[in-house]
Design a protein around this motif. Structure first.
Motif, PDB file in Angstrom:
ATOM      1  N   GLU A 123       6.624   2.212   5.317  1.00 41.57           N
ATOM      2  CA  GLU A 123       5.613   1.181   5.512  1.00 41.57           C
ATOM      3  C   GLU A 123       6.062  -0.223   5.126  1.00 41.57           C
ATOM      4  N   VAL A 124       7.065  -0.329   4.276  1.00 41.73           N
ATOM      5  CA  VAL A 124       7.407  -1.634   3.713  1.00 41.73           C
ATOM      6  C   VAL A 124       7.818  -2.626   4.795  1.00 41.73           C
ATOM      7  N   LYS A 125       7.340  -3.846   4.658  1.00 44.90           N
ATOM      8  CA  LYS A 125       7.742  -4.941   5.530  1.00 44.90           C
ATOM      9  C   LYS A 125       8.844  -5.715   4.826  1.00 44.90           C
ATOM     10  N   GLN A 126      10.022  -5.709   5.417  1.00 48.49           N
ATOM     11  CA  GLN A 126      11.156  -6.372   4.787  1.00 48.49           C
ATOM     12  C   GLN A 126      10.887  -7.873   4.688  1.00 48.49           C
ATOM     13  N   PRO A 127      11.061  -8.449   3.506  1.00 50.26           N
ATOM     14  CA  PRO A 127      10.777  -9.878   3.318  1.00 50.26           C
ATOM     15  C   PRO A 127      11.827 -10.762   3.967  1.00 50.26           C
ATOM     16  N   LEU A 128      11.438 -12.008   4.212  1.00 49.31           N
ATOM     17  CA  LEU A 128      12.349 -12.973   4.813  1.00 49.31           C
ATOM     18  C   LEU A 128      13.381 -13.448   3.808  1.00 49.31           C
ATOM     19  N   LYS A 129      14.588 -13.669   4.291  1.00 49.50           N
ATOM     20  CA  LYS A 129      15.655 -14.240   3.462  1.00 49.50           C
ATOM     21  C   LYS A 129      15.538 -15.756   3.555  1.00 49.50           C
ATOM     22  N   ASP A 130      14.945 -16.394   2.544  1.00 49.96           N
ATOM     23  CA  ASP A 130      14.704 -17.829   2.637  1.00 49.96           C
ATOM     24  C   ASP A 130      15.209 -18.613   1.436  1.00 49.96           C
ATOM     25  N   ALA A 131      16.112 -18.006   0.658  1.00 48.58           N
ATOM     26  CA  ALA A 131      16.735 -18.731  -0.451  1.00 48.58           C
ATOM     27  C   ALA A 131      18.231 -18.844  -0.180  1.00 48.58           C
ATOM     28  N   ASP A 132      18.816 -19.947  -0.599  1.00 49.12           N
ATOM     29  CA  ASP A 132      20.233 -20.188  -0.342  1.00 49.12           C
ATOM     30  C   ASP A 132      21.118 -19.506  -1.368  1.00 49.12           C
ATOM     31  N   TYR A 190      19.249 -15.266   1.118  1.00 51.57           N
ATOM     32  CA  TYR A 190      18.884 -14.018   0.474  1.00 51.57           C
ATOM     33  C   TYR A 190      17.404 -14.062   0.121  1.00 51.57           C
ATOM     34  N   VAL A 191      16.862 -12.920  -0.267  1.00 47.26           N
ATOM     35  CA  VAL A 191      15.455 -12.823  -0.626  1.00 47.26           C
ATOM     36  C   VAL A 191      15.305 -13.049  -2.130  1.00 47.26           C
ATOM     37  N   PRO A 192      14.549 -14.049  -2.550  1.00 50.70           N
ATOM     38  CA  PRO A 192      14.359 -14.275  -3.988  1.00 50.70           C
ATOM     39  C   PRO A 192      13.508 -13.181  -4.619  1.00 50.70           C
ATOM     40  N   LEU A 193      13.563 -13.087  -5.940  1.00 56.15           N
ATOM     41  CA  LEU A 193      12.869 -12.027  -6.667  1.00 56.15           C
ATOM     42  C   LEU A 193      11.385 -11.968  -6.339  1.00 56.15           C
ATOM     43  N   GLU A 194      10.729 -13.136  -6.297  1.00 53.85           N
ATOM     44  CA  GLU A 194       9.280 -13.126  -6.056  1.00 53.85           C
ATOM     45  C   GLU A 194       8.924 -12.543  -4.698  1.00 53.85           C
ATOM     46  N   ASN A 195       9.784 -12.727  -3.692  1.00 49.93           N
ATOM     47  CA  ASN A 195       9.524 -12.150  -2.377  1.00 49.93           C
ATOM     48  C   ASN A 195       9.758 -10.646  -2.359  1.00 49.93           C
ATOM     49  N   VAL A 196      10.753 -10.191  -3.137  1.00 45.76           N
ATOM     50  CA  VAL A 196      10.981  -8.754  -3.266  1.00 45.76           C
ATOM     51  C   VAL A 196       9.761  -8.089  -3.909  1.00 45.76           C
ATOM     52  N   VAL A 197       9.267  -8.680  -4.997  1.00 53.20           N
ATOM     53  CA  VAL A 197       8.098  -8.130  -5.693  1.00 53.20           C
ATOM     54  C   VAL A 197       6.870  -8.144  -4.788  1.00 53.20           C
ATOM     55  N   GLU A 198       6.712  -9.212  -4.020  1.00 53.15           N
ATOM     56  CA  GLU A 198       5.571  -9.312  -3.103  1.00 53.15           C
ATOM     57  C   GLU A 198       5.613  -8.214  -2.052  1.00 53.15           C
ATOM     58  N   ALA A 199       6.799  -7.935  -1.511  1.00 44.65           N
ATOM     59  CA  ALA A 199       6.938  -6.869  -0.513  1.00 44.65           C
ATOM     60  C   ALA A 199       6.597  -5.515  -1.117  1.00 44.65           C
ATOM     61  N   ILE A 200       7.018  -5.295  -2.352  1.00 44.94           N
ATOM     62  CA  ILE A 200       6.719  -4.030  -3.037  1.00 44.94           C
ATOM     63  C   ILE A 200       5.226  -3.908  -3.298  1.00 44.94           C
ATOM     64  N   ALA A 201       4.591  -5.012  -3.700  1.00 48.70           N
ATOM     65  CA  ALA A 201       3.174  -4.992  -4.055  1.00 48.70           C
ATOM     66  C   ALA A 201       2.273  -4.674  -2.865  1.00 48.70           C
ATOM     67  N   GLU A 202       2.754  -4.942  -1.659  1.00 45.15           N
ATOM     68  CA  GLU A 202       1.933  -4.693  -0.469  1.00 45.15           C
ATOM     69  C   GLU A 202       1.766  -3.201  -0.183  1.00 45.15           C
ATOM     70  N   LYS A 260      17.245  -8.182 -11.897  1.00 37.75           N
ATOM     71  CA  LYS A 260      15.949  -7.625 -11.506  1.00 37.75           C
ATOM     72  C   LYS A 260      15.866  -7.493  -9.989  1.00 37.75           C
ATOM     73  N   ARG A 261      16.284  -8.530  -9.294  1.00 42.25           N
ATOM     74  CA  ARG A 261      16.209  -8.540  -7.836  1.00 42.25           C
ATOM     75  C   ARG A 261      17.073  -7.438  -7.236  1.00 42.25           C
ATOM     76  N   TYR A 262      18.329  -7.337  -7.707  1.00 41.72           N
ATOM     77  CA  TYR A 262      19.222  -6.328  -7.157  1.00 41.72           C
ATOM     78  C   TYR A 262      18.760  -4.907  -7.485  1.00 41.72           C
ATOM     79  N   SER A 263      18.246  -4.704  -8.700  1.00 42.87           N
ATOM     80  CA  SER A 263      17.789  -3.370  -9.090  1.00 42.87           C
ATOM     81  C   SER A 263      16.597  -2.935  -8.253  1.00 42.87           C
ATOM     82  N   LEU A 264      15.595  -3.812  -8.137  1.00 41.66           N
ATOM     83  CA  LEU A 264      14.413  -3.467  -7.350  1.00 41.66           C
ATOM     84  C   LEU A 264      14.757  -3.255  -5.886  1.00 41.66           C
TER      85      LEU A 264
END
Length: 205
Positions: free
Chosen positions: A20-29, A37-49, A109-113
């Motif tokens: 079901e997960v929607k892969q987040p956009l890569k919007d950080a340099d 790449y995808v910043p931590l907050e976007n990774v967490v947001e995708a998981i939270a959905e 945190k980002r890489y682990s999640l």
């Protein structure tokens, strides 16, 4: 890795989440690879959905070891009471300052999640493949790894090497994981990126 006696329900939930997960956009340099790449907050947001509705939650906490390395441990939990506690990932901060440690903790945190939940947080050539842009794809895949990338791989290999697993054995194991027999000085930028991800998200290659 520490886990509950049974992980049947948590495994089912994780499989459902990954459907079901929607892969987040890569919007950080990314300054190392000149990519996105995808910043931590976007990774967490995708998981939270999708995570909570499948009974999944997590906690992460910073750690350090006797060598002064900074680490992050992650505990994946399910409403059934099952859990998986993943081994902490350790790295040495580039700058031994609170800011340097904080940046590294965010990175870990980002890489682990991303690894645990199956989030594609790094640059790849999927966009070129799906659009049929073969010329651009070939250029991306064929670009040689930069000195910064290779130096970073070497740094990670040195940090993860132990008496039981020396650096040369770790390096050979890394190449096996990458399914390549090419020595790192001849790697492409994509291969170097893959090696960094493996070394950053696993206790050993």
């Amino acid at each position: 890795m520490n886990k509950s006696e049974s992980i049947v329900e948590i495994s089912k939930a994780l499989a459902k989440f990954q459907e079901e997960v929607k892969q987040p956009l890569k919007d950080a340099d990314n300054p190392f690879f000149k990519s996105k790449y995808v910043p931590l907050e976007n990774v967490v947001e995708a998981i939270a959905e999708s995570g909570p509705k499948n009974g999944l939650s997590f906690v992460q906490w910073p750690k350090n070891d006797e060598t002064g390395r900074v680490g992050v441990a992650t505990l994946l939990m399910h409403t059934s009471g099952e859990f998986i506690e993943f081994d902490a990932v350790f790295m040495k901060a580039d700058k031994e300052t609170p800011q340097g440690a904080g940046a590294l903790i965010t990175y870990l945190k980002r890489y682990s999640l991303s690894a645990i939940y199956g989030i594609t947080s790094d640059a790849d050539d999927d966009a070129n493949s799906s659009s049929g842009n073969q010329a651009s794809q070939s250029k991306t895949n064929g670009a040689r790894a930069s000195d910064k990338q290779l130096n970073f791989v070497t740094k990670l290999l040195k940090e993860k090497a132990t008496n039981d697993i020396p650096q040369d054995r770790l390096y050979n194991g890394l190449k096996n994981r990458m399914k390549t027999d090419v020595d790192m000085e001849n790697w492409t930028a994509q291969q170097a990126s893959e090696a960094i991800k493996i070394l950053s998200t696993n206790k050993s290659a």
